[in-house]
Design a protein around this motif. Structure first.
Motif, PDB file in Angstrom:
ATOM      1  N   SER A   1      53.516  32.993 -15.693  1.00 48.87           N
ATOM      2  CA  SER A   1      54.038  33.868 -16.736  1.00 48.87           C
ATOM      3  C   SER A   1      54.322  33.106 -18.032  1.00 48.87           C
ATOM      4  CB  SER A   1      55.304  34.572 -16.250  1.00 48.87           C
ATOM      5  OG  SER A   1      56.296  33.624 -15.878  1.00 48.87           O
ATOM      6  N   GLU A   2      54.832  31.892 -17.904  1.00 45.52           N
ATOM      7  CA  GLU A   2      55.136  31.104 -19.099  1.00 45.52           C
ATOM      8  C   GLU A   2      53.856  30.708 -19.832  1.00 45.52           C
ATOM      9  OE1 GLU A   2      57.454  26.957 -20.380  1.00 45.52           O
ATOM     10  OE2 GLU A   2      57.663  27.779 -18.353  1.00 45.52           O
TER      11      GLU A   2
ATOM     12  N   ALA B   1      52.440  33.748 -21.632  1.00 46.17           N
ATOM     13  CA  ALA B   1      53.239  34.085 -22.813  1.00 46.17           C
ATOM     14  C   ALA B   1      52.985  33.098 -23.946  1.00 46.17           C
ATOM     15  CB  ALA B   1      54.721  34.102 -22.449  1.00 46.17           C
ATOM     16  N   ASP B   2      52.900  31.814 -23.612  1.00 50.71           N
ATOM     17  CA  ASP B   2      52.643  30.802 -24.646  1.00 50.71           C
ATOM     18  C   ASP B   2      51.267  31.002 -25.273  1.00 50.71           C
ATOM     19  OD1 ASP B   2      55.108  29.691 -24.229  1.00 50.71           O
ATOM     20  OD2 ASP B   2      54.392  27.947 -23.112  1.00 50.71           O
TER      21      ASP B   2
ATOM     22  N   TYR C   1      55.715  39.639 -25.525  1.00 45.94           N
ATOM     23  CA  TYR C   1      56.029  38.266 -25.120  1.00 45.94           C
ATOM     24  C   TYR C   1      57.075  38.286 -24.010  1.00 45.94           C
ATOM     25  CZ  TYR C   1      57.744  33.481 -25.195  1.00 45.94           C
ATOM     26  OH  TYR C   1      58.120  32.221 -24.823  1.00 45.94           O
TER      27      TYR C   1
ATOM     28  N   SER D   1      56.616  36.720 -20.291  1.00 44.14           N
ATOM     29  CA  SER D   1      57.352  35.495 -19.943  1.00 44.14           C
ATOM     30  C   SER D   1      58.586  35.751 -19.096  1.00 44.14           C
ATOM     31  CB  SER D   1      57.772  34.763 -21.216  1.00 44.14           C
ATOM     32  OG  SER D   1      58.777  35.500 -21.908  1.00 44.14           O
TER      33      SER D   1
ATOM     34  N   ALA E   1      58.258  28.839 -29.049  1.00 43.58           N
ATOM     35  CA  ALA E   1      57.981  28.735 -27.615  1.00 43.58           C
ATOM     36  C   ALA E   1      58.959  27.823 -26.887  1.00 43.58           C
ATOM     37  CB  ALA E   1      56.563  28.222 -27.398  1.00 43.58           C
TER      38      ALA E   1
END
Length: 398
Positions: free
Chosen positions: A326-327, A330-331, A349, A353, A397
């Motif tokens: 997920s991270e 999102a990034d 976002y 994330s 981020a």
């Protein structure tokens, strides 16, 4: 794909069809010569390429990929490289037919082919148009012969402008690329060149600042002090000239390096920048595929002949197939989306994330003038923030 009455174009949606934009990128890896600034996956071969064999391999990899992600509605196709205009039109037609066989091609889908002015020829362009290509992107790179020679290009400025004329006659949509911040280039020189380019561009220009990439001949020359690029202040002035001249002539920046009239944006590249799903086909192609609710980041074998043997043996050339957490998703959404003038929806976002963007960091960047948040809640990078985009993304981020 080639004929509107064909069995695959415009067929009814398949079960489970997705309505989000879905792109197909096809990489043709061969060039006539290797440009000294280029770090793309491109290769020069001094013997004839077996196009029929490669076309069969492309079709096989398309079939295998479609089996993983069935029911997609293809909104855009991009034939990149390398130099796809070195392909025969029948090869392009075979690739497009394979895509249309295994996925539904949406009505009005954008089908782009990259072309070099050195390989432009009226009958071939007509053949690409007949095969289903409806947009061409020309690698012009410069409009003066001295710069073209320095960049290792094989065409002259006159040939490039002639190619643009051919594209204008053959395709309903066309674009071309230029590189700026070249050695010895001043803002005044660039403004004049840009105005000449805009006079030839119907709707879209891609304008890239020269970057010195590791592993290229330019990198070695730059490290040895034999290639001098504009200093930071001049590079910023060249960027500012780019924005001002294009905006004044109706080609506003919709992405950090891309300018278009309203409605003429490259729809395929928007698939990338909006973090939508796309298939990567061919040597060294990357993809983002959603399978079972998970985002797969794929990459294929870069070496053309090795890719070919892999596909013939196993149906695909994929050598990397990573699940993005997920991270990471999102990034990637943040990194790509903030390149666009339209910016991002922070709620997306958060959904990717599992956490919102830090309101304190947003407040600081707003105060510095690097970002704005509009009345709808979308977060956008400002013109002042674009030159330091990497820092803005890293801050948000963190």
């Amino acid at each position: 794909m080639r004929r509107a009455e064909g069995p695959h174009l415009g067929s009814p949606p398949q079960a489970g069809e997705r309505k989000e934009a879905f792109g197909v990128y096809v990489h043709w890896p061969f060039c006539l010569s290797k440009c000294p600034y280029c770090d793309f996956n491109s290769h020069v071969r001094h013997t004839a390429i077996d196009e029929d064999r490669f076309a069969r391999a492309f079709a096989r990899e398309i079939e295998t990929t479609a089996a993983r992600v069935p029911g997609r509605d293809v909104s855009s196709i991009f034939l990149g490289g390398g130099t796809p205009s070195l392909m025969q039109p029948r090869t392009v037609g075979a690739i497009l037919d394979a895509i249309g066989k295994h996925w539904r091609i949406a009505d009005g889908a954008e089908v782009t082919l990259e072309a070099n002015p050195t390989s432009v020829e009226a009958t071939r362009f007509a053949g690409y148009r007949a095969a289903g290509v409806n947009r061409v992107s020309l690698g012009v790179q410069a409009l003066d012969d001295v710069s073209l020679k320095e960049l290792g290009r094989l065409h002259t400025a006159r040939e490039a402008l002639d190619a643009v004329k051919i594209a204008r006659r053959a395709f309903p949509r066309y674009s071309f690329d230029l590189i700026y911040a070249r050695p010895g280039q001043t803002p005044e020189m660039w403004a004049d060149e840009l105005k000449l380019a805009i006079a030839q561009a119907a709707e879209h220009l891609s304008l890239y600042q020269l970057t010195i990439e590791a592993g290229t001949p330019f990198f070695a020359l730059h490290a040895a002090g034999k290639l001098k690029t504009p200093d930071e202040a001049t590079a910023r002035a060249l960027y500012d000239v780019t924005q001002e001249v294009c905006a004044a002539h109706g080609l506003a920046a919709y992405e950090i390096s891309n300018h278009a009239r309203e409605g003429a944006q490259c729809r395929h590249n928007l698939v990338y920048w909006r973090a939508n799903e796309y298939a990567g086909i061919g040597p060294g192609a990357h993809g983002r595929l959603d399978i079972g609710g998970l985002r797969h980041a794929t990459a294929t074998e870069k070496r053309p002949e090795t890719w070919l043997m892999r596909v013939e043996a196993g149906g695909h050339g994929v050598v990397t197939d990573d699940l993005l957490n997920s991270e990471e998703r999102a990034d990637e959404f943040l990194l790509m989306g903030l390149r666009l003038a339209e910016g991002i929806d922070p709620k997306r976002y958060e959904a990717l994330s599992g956490r919102p963007l830090d309101p304190h960091r947003i407040a600081v960047l707003r105060e510095e003038g690097a970002i704005v948040v509009d009345e709808s809640g979308r977060l956008r990078v400002t013109q002042a923030g674009f030159p330091v985009l990497d820092a803005v993304v890293a801050d948000l981020a963190a």
